[in-house]
Design a protein around this motif. Structure first.
Motif, PDB file in Angstrom:
ATOM      1  N   LYS A  77       1.212   7.928   4.601  1.00  0.00           N
ATOM      2  CA  LYS A  77       1.502   7.397   3.269  1.00  0.00           C
ATOM      3  C   LYS A  77       2.909   7.848   2.894  1.00  0.00           C
ATOM      4  N   LEU A  78       3.786   6.872   2.660  1.00  0.00           N
ATOM      5  CA  LEU A  78       5.172   7.163   2.316  1.00  0.00           C
ATOM      6  C   LEU A  78       5.426   7.105   0.819  1.00  0.00           C
ATOM      7  N   SER A  79       4.657   6.265   0.117  1.00  0.00           N
ATOM      8  CA  SER A  79       4.889   6.110  -1.323  1.00  0.00           C
ATOM      9  C   SER A  79       3.718   5.364  -1.933  1.00  0.00           C
ATOM     10  N   ASP A  80       3.770   5.181  -3.224  1.00  0.00           N
ATOM     11  CA  ASP A  80       2.865   4.251  -3.865  1.00  0.00           C
ATOM     12  C   ASP A  80       3.331   2.848  -3.486  1.00  0.00           C
ATOM     13  N   PRO A  81       2.485   1.824  -3.677  1.00  0.00           N
ATOM     14  CA  PRO A  81       2.924   0.458  -3.367  1.00  0.00           C
ATOM     15  C   PRO A  81       4.200   0.107  -4.133  1.00  0.00           C
ATOM     16  N   ILE A  82       5.106  -0.595  -3.470  1.00  0.00           N
ATOM     17  CA  ILE A  82       6.349  -0.985  -4.142  1.00  0.00           C
ATOM     18  C   ILE A  82       6.273  -2.403  -4.689  1.00  0.00           C
ATOM     19  N   GLU A  83       5.248  -3.166  -4.271  1.00  0.00           N
ATOM     20  CA  GLU A  83       5.082  -4.519  -4.791  1.00  0.00           C
ATOM     21  C   GLU A  83       4.333  -4.436  -6.122  1.00  0.00           C
ATOM     22  N   LYS A  84       4.964  -4.972  -7.144  1.00  0.00           N
ATOM     23  CA  LYS A  84       4.408  -4.914  -8.493  1.00  0.00           C
ATOM     24  C   LYS A  84       3.005  -5.533  -8.527  1.00  0.00           C
ATOM     25  N   GLY A  85       2.095  -4.859  -9.230  1.00  0.00           N
ATOM     26  CA  GLY A  85       0.748  -5.370  -9.400  1.00  0.00           C
ATOM     27  C   GLY A  85      -0.194  -5.116  -8.244  1.00  0.00           C
ATOM     28  N   HIS A  86       0.227  -4.303  -7.260  1.00  0.00           N
ATOM     29  CA  HIS A  86      -0.633  -3.950  -6.123  1.00  0.00           C
ATOM     30  C   HIS A  86      -0.989  -2.470  -6.192  1.00  0.00           C
ATOM     31  N   HIS A  87      -2.213  -2.172  -5.788  1.00  0.00           N
ATOM     32  CA  HIS A  87      -2.700  -0.793  -5.766  1.00  0.00           C
ATOM     33  C   HIS A  87      -3.429  -0.559  -4.451  1.00  0.00           C
ATOM     34  N   ALA A  88      -3.122   0.541  -3.774  1.00  0.00           N
ATOM     35  CA  ALA A  88      -3.805   0.891  -2.536  1.00  0.00           C
ATOM     36  C   ALA A  88      -5.171   1.474  -2.880  1.00  0.00           C
ATOM     37  N   VAL A  89      -6.203   0.987  -2.185  1.00  0.00           N
ATOM     38  CA  VAL A  89      -7.575   1.421  -2.450  1.00  0.00           C
ATOM     39  C   VAL A  89      -8.285   1.678  -1.124  1.00  0.00           C
ATOM     40  N   TRP A  90      -8.880   2.866  -0.996  1.00  0.00           N
ATOM     41  CA  TRP A  90      -9.730   3.153   0.159  1.00  0.00           C
ATOM     42  C   TRP A  90     -11.152   2.770  -0.215  1.00  0.00           C
ATOM     43  N   MET A  91     -11.828   2.065   0.695  1.00  0.00           N
ATOM     44  CA  MET A  91     -13.174   1.600   0.408  1.00  0.00           C
ATOM     45  C   MET A  91     -13.999   1.648   1.689  1.00  0.00           C
ATOM     46  N   PRO A  92     -15.284   2.032   1.589  1.00  0.00           N
ATOM     47  CA  PRO A  92     -16.143   1.951   2.775  1.00  0.00           C
ATOM     48  C   PRO A  92     -16.183   0.512   3.296  1.00  0.00           C
ATOM     49  N   THR A 100       0.804  -1.235   0.000  1.00  0.00           N
ATOM     50  CA  THR A 100       0.000   0.000   0.000  1.00  0.00           C
ATOM     51  C   THR A 100       0.832   1.278   0.000  1.00  0.00           C
ATOM     52  N   GLY A 101       2.088   1.209   0.460  1.00  0.00           N
ATOM     53  CA  GLY A 101       2.901   2.418   0.615  1.00  0.00           C
ATOM     54  C   GLY A 101       2.657   3.140   1.927  1.00  0.00           C
ATOM     55  N   TRP A 102       1.808   2.596   2.774  1.00  0.00           N
ATOM     56  CA  TRP A 102       1.451   3.225   4.049  1.00  0.00           C
ATOM     57  C   TRP A 102       2.195   2.600   5.217  1.00  0.00           C
ATOM     58  N   ARG A 103       2.316   3.378   6.285  1.00  0.00           N
ATOM     59  CA  ARG A 103       2.756   2.892   7.596  1.00  0.00           C
ATOM     60  C   ARG A 103       1.520   2.817   8.486  1.00  0.00           C
TER      61      ARG A 103
END
Length: 147
Positions: A108-123, A68-71
């Protein structure tokens, strides 16, 4: 004995034990998910495998950042479940021992660094239906009921 969720083990199939740690990261009524493109596109709780000799909490922090790029902070264990599944990315049948935590995304420190992953906020209410496995859905549903 740990609760099994999902598919019944296949008779005669050898499974590799694979411990993992996963997080429900809440911000208000939303949670932070990772969308994994492959092997099958699906929404997942951020997290993953705990390596040999690694403690689950540092492993979870590592996986959250990679996907996710988050802490995260304030991680608290909710429980655990087992699931039997084929992992095509590793070409192995696994008995996944999944520990589920709840915590707070803090930076949030960065975009995800693992290829093919995307951070998504969802209810949270939508995420229950969107998550790719029964165990994740069960733990999120249980948390929502407690709120």
């Amino acid at each position: 004995m740990m609760m099994r969720i999902g598919e019944t083990p296949k008779a005669g199939q050898r499974y590799v034990h694979r411990p993992g740690a996963y997080a429900i990261l809440r911000r208000g009524s939303d949670i932070l998910l990772t969308f994994q493109e492959r092997p099958e596109p699906e929404f997942q709780l951020p997290g993953g495998g705990v390596e040999v000799g690694e403690h689950p909490i540092p492993a979870l922090h590592r996986e959250i950042f990679e996907e996710t790029g988050w802490r995260a902070a304030n991680l608290r264990k909710l429980g655990a479940f087992r699931r039997f599944t084929f992992m095509p990315e590793y070409d192995l049948w696994a008995e996944k021992l999944c520990s589920v935590y709840v915590g707070t995304p803090v930076l949030k420190l960065s975009d995800p660094i693992e290829k093919g992953h995307h951070a998504v906020w969802m209810p949270m209410s939508e995420a229950v239906d969107a998550l790719g496995n029964d165990g994740d859905r069960m733990f999120l549903s249980s948390l929502i009921e407690q709120l």
